[in-house]
Write a protein that holds these residues in place. Structure first.
Motif, short mmCIF file in Angstrom:
data_model
loop_
_atom_site.label_atom_id
_atom_site.label_comp_id
_atom_site.label_asym_id
_atom_site.label_seq_id
_atom_site.Cartn_x
_atom_site.Cartn_y
_atom_site.Cartn_z
N ASP A 67 0.83 -1.20 0.00
CA ASP A 67 0.00 0.00 0.00
C ASP A 67 0.87 1.26 0.00
OD1 ASP A 67 -2.31 -1.48 -0.04
OD2 ASP A 67 -2.70 -1.31 2.10
N GLU A 68 1.97 1.23 0.74
CA GLU A 68 2.88 2.38 0.75
C GLU A 68 3.48 2.59 -0.64
OE1 GLU A 68 4.60 2.26 5.34
OE2 GLU A 68 5.44 0.90 3.85
N ALA A 69 3.90 1.51 -1.27
CA ALA A 69 4.50 1.62 -2.60
C ALA A 69 3.51 2.19 -3.60
CB ALA A 69 5.00 0.25 -3.06
N LEU A 70 2.28 1.67 -3.58
CA LEU A 70 1.29 2.12 -4.55
C LEU A 70 0.88 3.56 -4.29
CD1 LEU A 70 -0.78 -1.18 -4.75
CD2 LEU A 70 0.76 -0.24 -6.50
N ALA A 71 0.86 3.99 -3.02
CA ALA A 71 0.54 5.38 -2.71
C ALA A 71 1.58 6.32 -3.31
CB ALA A 71 0.44 5.58 -1.20
N LEU A 72 2.85 5.95 -3.24
CA LEU A 72 3.89 6.78 -3.84
C LEU A 72 3.73 6.85 -5.36
CD1 LEU A 72 7.00 5.72 -1.74
CD2 LEU A 72 5.95 7.98 -1.78
N ARG A 73 3.43 5.72 -5.97
CA ARG A 73 3.23 5.74 -7.42
C ARG A 73 2.01 6.60 -7.80
NH1 ARG A 73 7.95 4.73 -8.29
NH2 ARG A 73 8.70 2.73 -9.12
N ARG A 74 0.94 6.48 -7.06
CA ARG A 74 -0.25 7.29 -7.37
C ARG A 74 0.05 8.78 -7.22
NH1 ARG A 74 -2.97 3.05 -4.56
NH2 ARG A 74 -2.92 4.29 -2.63
N ALA A 75 0.97 9.12 -6.34
CA ALA A 75 1.34 10.52 -6.13
C ALA A 75 2.31 11.03 -7.20
CB ALA A 75 1.96 10.70 -4.75
N GLY A 76 2.71 10.16 -8.10
CA GLY A 76 3.57 10.59 -9.20
C GLY A 76 5.05 10.38 -8.97
N VAL A 77 5.44 9.71 -7.90
CA VAL A 77 6.86 9.46 -7.64
C VAL A 77 7.34 8.36 -8.57
CG1 VAL A 77 8.53 8.69 -5.92
CG2 VAL A 77 6.66 10.21 -5.24
N THR A 78 8.40 8.61 -9.32
CA THR A 78 8.86 7.68 -10.34
C THR A 78 10.20 7.02 -10.00
OG1 THR A 78 9.92 9.49 -11.54
CG2 THR A 78 7.66 8.94 -12.16
N ALA A 79 10.80 7.34 -8.87
CA ALA A 79 12.08 6.74 -8.49
C ALA A 79 11.94 5.23 -8.36
CB ALA A 79 12.57 7.34 -7.17
N ARG A 80 13.06 4.52 -8.50
CA ARG A 80 13.04 3.08 -8.24
C ARG A 80 12.55 2.85 -6.82
NH1 ARG A 80 16.21 -0.17 -11.61
NH2 ARG A 80 15.29 -1.92 -10.48
N LEU A 81 11.78 1.81 -6.64
CA LEU A 81 11.01 1.63 -5.41
C LEU A 81 10.97 0.16 -5.04
CD1 LEU A 81 9.06 2.70 -3.22
CD2 LEU A 81 7.26 2.73 -4.96
N LEU A 82 11.45 -0.18 -3.84
CA LEU A 82 11.44 -1.54 -3.34
C LEU A 82 10.43 -1.68 -2.22
CD1 LEU A 82 12.64 -4.44 -3.15
CD2 LEU A 82 14.31 -3.51 -1.53
N CYS A 83 9.62 -2.74 -2.29
CA CYS A 83 8.64 -3.06 -1.24
C CYS A 83 8.96 -4.46 -0.73
CB CYS A 83 7.24 -3.01 -1.84
SG CYS A 83 5.96 -3.65 -0.76
N TRP A 84 8.97 -4.67 0.61
CA TRP A 84 9.49 -5.94 1.11
C TRP A 84 8.57 -6.76 2.01
CZ3 TRP A 84 12.77 -1.52 1.99
CH2 TRP A 84 12.59 -0.88 3.21
N LEU A 85 7.45 -6.25 2.45
CA LEU A 85 6.66 -7.02 3.42
C LEU A 85 5.36 -7.49 2.77
CD1 LEU A 85 6.70 -8.04 6.32
CD2 LEU A 85 5.55 -5.94 7.02
N TRP A 86 5.35 -8.76 2.37
CA TRP A 86 4.23 -9.31 1.60
C TRP A 86 3.55 -10.44 2.38
CZ3 TRP A 86 2.43 -7.59 -3.07
CH2 TRP A 86 3.22 -6.62 -3.71
N THR A 87 2.27 -10.58 2.13
CA THR A 87 1.49 -11.72 2.64
C THR A 87 0.78 -12.36 1.45
OG1 THR A 87 -0.33 -10.21 3.15
CG2 THR A 87 1.15 -10.82 4.96
N PRO A 88 0.40 -13.64 1.55
CA PRO A 88 -0.26 -14.30 0.43
C PRO A 88 -1.51 -13.54 -0.03
CG PRO A 88 0.45 -15.92 2.03
CD PRO A 88 0.69 -14.58 2.66
N GLY A 89 -1.67 -13.45 -1.34
CA GLY A 89 -2.82 -12.75 -1.90
C GLY A 89 -2.64 -11.26 -2.01
N GLY A 90 -1.44 -10.77 -1.76
CA GLY A 90 -1.19 -9.33 -1.83
C GLY A 90 -1.32 -8.79 -3.25
N PRO A 91 -1.25 -7.47 -3.38
CA PRO A 91 -1.48 -6.85 -4.69
C PRO A 91 -0.25 -6.93 -5.60
CG PRO A 91 -1.07 -5.14 -3.06
CD PRO A 91 -1.10 -6.45 -2.31
N TRP A 92 0.17 -8.14 -5.91
CA TRP A 92 1.33 -8.35 -6.76
C TRP A 92 1.12 -7.71 -8.13
CZ3 TRP A 92 5.48 -10.39 -4.33
CH2 TRP A 92 5.27 -11.21 -3.21
N ARG A 93 -0.05 -7.99 -8.74
CA ARG A 93 -0.30 -7.49 -10.10
C ARG A 93 -0.21 -5.97 -10.13
NH1 ARG A 93 -3.63 -8.14 -14.80
NH2 ARG A 93 -3.09 -6.33 -16.07
N GLU A 94 -0.82 -5.30 -9.15
CA GLU A 94 -0.80 -3.84 -9.13
C GLU A 94 0.64 -3.32 -9.03
OE1 GLU A 94 -2.75 -5.83 -7.43
OE2 GLU A 94 -4.76 -4.96 -7.11
#
Length: 382
Positions: A67-94
């Motif tokens: 959710d943090e990663a997608l919020a940054l993208r929605r705000a227009g941030v284009t820098a390379r972005l790593l997200c590390w805390l996943w649970t099964p069924g997470g928004p991988w496709r998004e």
């Protein structure tokens, strides 16, 4: 936002944050720089801090949750972005669609990100994490060869591109701890095994804030400063922020809601754990544990009021606490500073951490949404 008439505020000095990025980059001049902005940038405001860090030279951003990663993208941030805390069924496709580098620590996660890549019709950017000894996320060393082989097979199938291999220290904030050398050895072996599997990641990384400041051998291709970027020392027993060329970014302050004279023996706050020793002046600070002021700092938390350090008198309540001014005077509306850089005589977040028996990371991160952030200094372009 104008602080005048505001109950309380957290002033965020983006100029200090940018200077901290520059100072930290100088500690690891050959490594790329990932600005960690998880947890609302440790309570400082994720988007403004991300923008300021990129402006100062950060080429990567790091967050915990999708959710943090997608919020940054929605705000227009284009820098390379790593997200590390996943649970099964997470928004991988998004995240695949949003060009987020996603962390894979186990076969189930690789399976899910491969399915997301098929659905997206494009390869996913994946970073593999090994558990070098922290015991949290990451593949166990005995599982690593199988995971790297499976990742390489997914690369050959065009489903993923392995952009990174990484790990996290358990005790880098305790320089000289024997786990540091052990974990570096595990990570180096993991890198060799990844290469043997045919993987060629862009970045290999392990250094958090203490690693960046005290372990040059851990810098590899990229460093990931978190709390140090916000001007808090991750190794306070070794040195304070100024010793590392850093400056605290957040100042927490409020306007006194009440100032009154009371007689000796007057109880203060719930439970009357504090009784006034004699006739005195009490000042009411309109911040409490609902705002993130630790209740554990009852009777110990330091505050600058009327030019002197005071101590919380009695218990911190949900919305407020009291300080005893003794023979000094103040007026309703005067400023009370809980913590800041310290160069104006005010306490620091580290002072509050010691008073509450915790770490300064928690002090700044827990400041809640009821406290508006006021941004000063810096440049904030995406």
């Amino acid at each position: 936002m104008d602080e005048k008439g505001t109950r309380a505020w957290a002033r965020i000095d983006l100029g200090a944050l940018q200077a901290n990025v520059v100072a930290l980059k100088a500690k690891a001049p050959t490594a790329a720089f990932m600005a960690v902005v998880k947890a609302d940038a440790y309570g400082h405001g994720m988007l403004p801090c991300a923008q300021a860090a990129v402006e100062a030279g950060a080429t990567w951003l790091g967050v915990a949750t999708p959710d943090e990663a997608l919020a940054l993208r929605r705000a227009g941030v284009t820098a390379r972005l790593l997200c590390w805390l996943w649970t099964p069924g997470g928004p991988w496709r998004e995240c695949v669609d949003a060009d987020v580098d996603v962390t894979v620590s186990a076969q189930w996660a690789l399976t899910e990100v491969m399915a997301a890549a098929r659905a997206a019709g494009r390869p996913a950017r994946v970073q593999l994490k090994i558990d070098a000894g922290l015991g949290r996320n990451g593949a166990q060393p005995e599982q690593w060869p199988e995971l790297t082989a499976a990742a390489r097979a997914a690369e050959r199938a065009g489903l993923i591109r392995v952009t990174g291999v990484w790990a996290h220290f358990s005790c880098a904030d305790d320089p000289g701890h024997p786990s540091i050398a052990r974990e570096l050895a595990v990570f180096r072996t993991a890198l060799e095994q990844a290469a043997d599997a045919g993987l060629a990641p862009e970045v290999r990384h392990m250094a958090n804030s203490p690693g960046t400041l005290t372990l040059p051998e851990s810098h590899f291709d990229l460093v990931r400063p978190g709390v140090a970027m916000y001007g808090i020392s991750p190794v306070p027993d070794v040195g304070g922020p100024a010793d590392f060329g850093l400056r605290p970014v957040m100042t927490l302050a409020a306007r006194l809601a009440s100032v009154k004279r009371v007689p000796g023996g007057h109880g203060v706050s719930y439970g009357h754990t504090y009784l006034t020793p004699g006739e005195t002046t009490l000042a009411l600070v309109p911040l409490g544990y609902a705002d993130g002021v630790p209740r554990h700092a009852s009777s110990t938390g330091p505050v600058l009021v009327a030019g002197k350090w005071r101590t919380v008198a009695g218990r911190v309540a949900m919305d407020q606490f009291v300080v005893d001014l003794g023979g000094d005077t103040a007026e309703a509306g005067d400023e009370a500073v809980l913590f800041g850089p310290g160069d104006g005589g005010e306490p620091t977040a580290e002072d509050w951490a010691r008073a509450a028996g915790t770490i300064a990371y928690e002090i700044v991160t827990r400041i809640g949404g009821r406290v508006p952030r006021v941004y000063t200094g810096g440049q904030r372009s995406c």
